[in-house]
Every structure is written in C-alpha cells, then in structure tokens.
Design an enzyme around this catalytic site. Structure first.
Site, PDB file in Angstrom:
ATOM      1  N   SER A 140      -7.721  -1.848  13.795  1.00 17.87           N
ATOM      2  CA  SER A 140      -6.608  -2.463  14.528  1.00 17.87           C
ATOM      3  C   SER A 140      -6.289  -1.734  15.825  1.00 17.87           C
ATOM      4  O   SER A 140      -5.913  -2.362  16.812  1.00 17.87           O
ATOM      5  CB  SER A 140      -5.360  -2.500  13.639  1.00 17.87           C
ATOM      6  OG  SER A 140      -5.635  -3.243  12.474  1.00 17.87           O
TER       7      SER A 140
ATOM      8  N   ASP B 129     -14.127   2.749   2.540  1.00 20.68           N
ATOM      9  CA  ASP B 129     -14.926   2.397   3.719  1.00 20.68           C
ATOM     10  C   ASP B 129     -16.416   2.632   3.458  1.00 20.68           C
ATOM     11  O   ASP B 129     -17.241   2.488   4.356  1.00 20.68           O
ATOM     12  CB  ASP B 129     -14.483   3.221   4.928  1.00 20.68           C
ATOM     13  CG  ASP B 129     -13.033   2.948   5.285  1.00 20.68           C
ATOM     14  OD1 ASP B 129     -12.594   1.791   5.129  1.00 20.68           O
ATOM     15  OD2 ASP B 129     -12.331   3.891   5.693  1.00 20.68           O
TER      16      ASP B 129
ATOM     17  N   ASP C 140      -3.721   6.544  11.537  1.00 14.86           N
ATOM     18  CA  ASP C 140      -2.657   6.014  10.686  1.00 14.86           C
ATOM     19  C   ASP C 140      -2.482   6.754   9.367  1.00 14.86           C
ATOM     20  O   ASP C 140      -1.373   6.868   8.863  1.00 14.86           O
ATOM     21  CB  ASP C 140      -2.824   4.500  10.451  1.00 14.86           C
ATOM     22  CG  ASP C 140      -4.166   4.116   9.851  1.00 14.86           C
ATOM     23  OD1 ASP C 140      -5.034   4.999   9.704  1.00 14.86           O
ATOM     24  OD2 ASP C 140      -4.343   2.930   9.530  1.00 14.86           O
TER      25      ASP C 140
END
Length: 559
Positions: free
Chosen positions: A81, A171, A288
């Site tokens: 993002s 991931d 994040d």
C-alpha cells in the site's frame, strides 16, 4: 516560482475541460486474476465493479502494481500500500523500501550514514541486536539484507551480535521458517569462527510477537519486548532450529503464530537480553509493523505496557518508519525524496481536494499519496477526514469495516460541490484478505463494491468523472500455488491459504457523465503501471501533466 526554479503552473489540456468533480477511488488489495473458488472478488457479489469491467472496453484496463513499476527491485517483489500510493500520487517511479536498502548495501553507503555511525559507537563495549522478520518474502524484510548487514557490521567492529528473529509464513510459505533459521545459523557459525560472538537470542511468529500494527494489540509487542529486551519467554531452548521445529509441533501453530522463545546457555540464562549501552537495529524496511516496537524502544515516556526496564541504547531503524512522528529519529537508509506530487500541483492550480479513509489506510490517501509528507498543502483548499477503524478485533470479525461510512463522507463531499477531487481508499479487500478468512473476504469485497456504487451514484448526480483503481492485489487469489499454478495442500490435504499481497495487475476504470466525448484508454501504453494514473487524473482535471511524469493512460479521439 518554486524554490528550485520551476513553476507550479500546469498547462491546460487542449481537449479536456476543467471544473468537473472527480472521484478518485482506490480499492485496497483488489487485483485481477482468473475466476476460481479462491478468487474472492470473483465469488463476491460485485455488480458495480463488474459493470465497469463489462461496460466500454476502452474505459477499463489493467496496470502493474508490483515490482519495478512501483520502484521495487525486481518483478518478483509484490507491491504494497505504501509504494502503491506513492506511485499513484507522485506520477513517477522512485526507488522504494527494499530497493533503497539494496542500493545502500551494494554501494556501502549504509555504513557511511549518520544512523550506522550512531549505532557503531556501541560496538566496542556493547552488543549489536538485530530485530526483524526472517524471510525472503520481500514485503517487510529480506534475509539476504540481514546477511549483508551482519557481514558489514562485523568487519566494522561489531564484536558481539544477537539476532532476534520473527518467523513469517505470511509473505512466504508456512514451514519455510526452519530453512531460514538454518541458513542464518550457518552464517553465525562462520562469524563465530572469526572470533565474533554472534548468536540468535530470541524469536516468535510475526502475528503473535512484535509485529502488530495500527495499535491493534499491544500485547503482541509486549511478548516481543519480554523476549528481546528482558530475555524472558514461556519457551526456552538451546538453539533456534530446535526451537522452531519443536514449537511448530504444537497443534494449530504455524510460522505466523509461533509463541515467543528465548535461547539460553547451559545455566538456563538468556544469551541476549538488550541492556544499557547496546545498539539495536530493527531490520524491516517496511514501516507498518515496526512502528509500535520503534516507539517502545525510542520513547522515554511510554504507557502502552509495562516495559519493566527501559535500557539506554543506541537505536536505529533500517528506514524511518514514520515521517510524521520522525520515528525512529535515527535510521540506516534515508527515504526516497518524492517532490512535486500530483496533489501539490493540483492544489497550486486551484483544484480543491477532499480525502477520506478509515484509520488503517488514512495515511495512504494523505501522507503516502503526498510523497511521504504530512499535513495539507493548503488548509483552505483541502480537507482530510479519518474515520476510526475497529480496534481490538481481527478484521474478518467485521469484514464490512467502514466502507459505507467512507462512501457516505465521499458522497456528501461530492454532492456539496465544494470539492474538485474527492479521493478515498476502501481497505476491505486488503485488510480482510490478510486474515486468510475466505468467507469474510467475500463479504468484504461485496461491501467495497457497495461503497463504490454510492460514490459513483453521487458522481452521476453532479455530472462528474470517476477513476476507480487499486494499489495492489490480495483478495483475488487466496491460495498458495506451486510453480504450475495449482493449489498447494498441507499434510492433511487441506489447501494452504494465501494471506499476502499478490503479483497480479489491478484495474483502472474511468467514466461518468462529465467524461468528455472521445476519451478512451490508449493502446500504446501496454505496460502501464500505477505511476501512470497521476498524469491521467491531471488530464481529467483539464491539465497537462509535467513532462517528467509517467505518461498518461488516456487520449481524446475526435468522434
């Protein structure tokens, strides 16, 4: 004139009028993939997005949202993002995250910077601690960067090194943690042969230890703090490979949710608590899931949990994780310098802008969109509205999230006719997709589609234009696959859920009653990416984009 001698003034577009209200809608985690039972976007009821795709073919296309198209090192790197919104807002491709770190390690620049010189002062008498995700996933960190940093620090005077690992399985494939730990252990053995006291000191799974985000659950960070700083955890082992193998045997435990452990010596004492005089580097490049730990390491005043003790350390992040909070204050690699973003140009040219999302993605339609810059370009010309996200629950519990509230704010902003651009991010397909809950993700996609409809209906009423796109893929493929593309099964024959972003392209759709006749997507930009969207939006506002922007996706043909 701008400070560097250029003008903010944009030239008018010869064929496109000014003054139309534009809705800029970003669906987070909404990629395009083959229709099958693991494609939540395909399964969900999404009549609005379906109609855009099946409407006029010249007003719907796909663009790249990963790899080199968004400034990442290779096309095997999935987008995220932050880089996606940087590209959407900046209109140019800047080296990002992993690529910045790769470059700094390759050139050795990382070792000349203020951040490394700061931590280096602890090498003579203290321990260097490296904390982060041990994985080759390339979203938050990469094991090869850790390997280079270990080598670089050891030849520059680090005599005692402790690594605090977080296992992935989100991931990258679940179960891959064992191989990564074995690889790291082999490297540490080689360092020990050179007389450097280098060991793994603690560990745990990323979703259960340390890597919480958006202040969802501080207990996650506390579990990490107890293991990394205090040297205390419910599980104690003599070596990390054994730790990961044994903890994975616990029923329903995966790499993501491995409980915290510490490595102990023969007397049962932790081999690597963080103490006064030590240096600490959080080695993730993505922000994040490091910000919360960074605040616990950096802030003297801190009330989120009882730290028990707060060691006086020299701390640096791999990158600065929050430009707004200047956190951490020291970092090894400087962020990309993103200047002259489309938002700034448009405000300078009279485009009044409204931006809205809920907490988890609010920074993406503001801070990241504006080139990692906080605040307004003009508080008279802009308004940013943040809707508080649900906290204390996982997003699959309330998969509709705040999509309709965001859409209502956007609708009201459009109908007020006070704004020329109304920009939103709808987080559902990404945030719920990350939970791996397929049924909830289907609900999430439907809610996002309903929100898009509300916004497009408002655009219809004011005679405006819409641009609907996404920042990267996620919900369109929820299963791990082998090289042939077939779903992977676990040892019990169940499918392995994919919780990460994907490498899939994302849609861009344009339309609305205000779209000038003859506007269509060009056919000569087949490899377009997210950075091409900025010039496109500038055109729709009636302006030519600056000459160094990635080219526009649209053309106007005389009908």
């Amino acid at each position: 004139m701008g400070s560097s001698g250029f003008s903010w003034k944009l030239n008018d577009h010869p064929k496109l009028p000014k003054g139309k209200t534009i809705a800029m809608v970003v669906l987070d985690g909404w990629g395009e993939a083959h229709a099958n039972q693991y494609n939540c976007i395909h399964i969900a009821e999404t009549p609005t997005m379906d109609s855009l795709k099946k409407g006029a073919p010249e007003k719907w296309r796909l663009v790249k949202a990963h790899g080199k198209a968004v400034g990442l090192p290779t096309d095997d790197d999935m987008g995220n993002s932050e880089v996606g919104h940087n590209a959407l807002g900046a209109g140019r491709i800047f080296a990002q995250g992993a690529k910045l770190v790769d470059s700094a390690l390759e050139t050795g620049k990382i070792y000349d910077g203020e951040g490394f010189n700061y931590i280096k002062e602890s090498f003579a008498t203290g321990t260097l601690h490296l904390i982060g995700l041990l994985s080759d996933g390339g979203v938050h960190s990469r094991i090869d960067q850790l390997q280079l940093l270990l080598k670089g620090a050891s030849v520059r005077g680090a005599k005692r090194i402790r690594v605090h690992i977080l296992t992935d399985g989100r991931d990258c494939l679940d179960g891959s943690s064992v191989g990564f730990v074995e690889t790291l252990e082999n490297d540490l053995v080689k360092l020990r042969e050179k007389g450097i006291d280098a060991q793994i000191a603690s560990g745990g799974g990323r979703m259960y230890v340390t890597m919480d985000r958006y202040e969802n659950d501080w207990e996650v960070v506390k579990r990490g703090w107890d293991a990394q700083v205090l040297g205390e955890a419910p599980h104690k082992f003599k070596n990390a490979v054994e730790a990961v193998k044994k903890l994975r045997e616990i029923p329903n435990i995966s790499d993501q949710y491995l409980p915290p452990f510490v490595i102990v010596d023969d007397s049962g004492k932790s081999v690597g608590p963080i103490v006064d005089g030590d240096a600490v580097v959080t080695m993730n490049f993505r922000a994040d899931r490091m910000v919360m730990l960074a605040s616990a390491l950096e802030y003297e005043k801190f009330d989120k949990f009882d730290r028990v003790r707060y060691p006086k350390i020299r701390y640096a992040g791999m990158l600065q994780y929050d430009g707004e909070l200047k956190l951490p204050s020291k970092y090894l690699v400087s962020p990309p310098e993103i200047d002259r973003t489309s938002g700034e140009y448009l405000v300078h040219n009279g485009v009044r802008t409204f931006a809205c999302s809920e907490t988890v993605k609010f920074g993406h339609v503001t801070f990241f969109w504006n080139g990692n810059r906080s605040g307004y370009f003009s508080d008279k010309m802009e308004e940013y509205v943040e809707i508080p996200s649900d906290s204390g629950i996982t997003f699959n519990v309330q998969p509709k999230m705040k999509a309709l509230e965001i859409a209502e704010k956007a609708r009201d902003a459009i109908l007020s006719r006070k704004w020329d651009q109304v920009r939103v991010n709808l987080p559902n397909s990404d945030m719920v997709g990350h939970t791996g809950d397929i049924n909830a993700t289907i609900v999430a996609c439907k809610a996002a589609d309903q929100a898009v409809k509300m916004i497009l209906d408002a655009i219809e009423q004011v005679g405006g234009i819409y641009v609907v796109t996404a920042d990267h893929g996620n919900a369109e493929d929820m299963v791990k696959r082998n090289k042939k593309g077939e779903p992977l099964l676990d040892k019990n024959g169940n499918i392995q859920i994919l919780t990460s972003h994907t490498l899939e392209p994302v849609p861009v759709a344009i339309g609305g009653p205000g779209l000038a006749p003859g506007v269509r997507f060009r056919t000569d930009v087949p490899t377009g990416g997210l950075a091409n969207v900025a010039a496109t939006v500038m055109n729709l506002h009636g302006f030519e984009a600056p000459s160094d922007y990635e080219t526009t996706l649209i053309e106007v043909v005389d009908k």
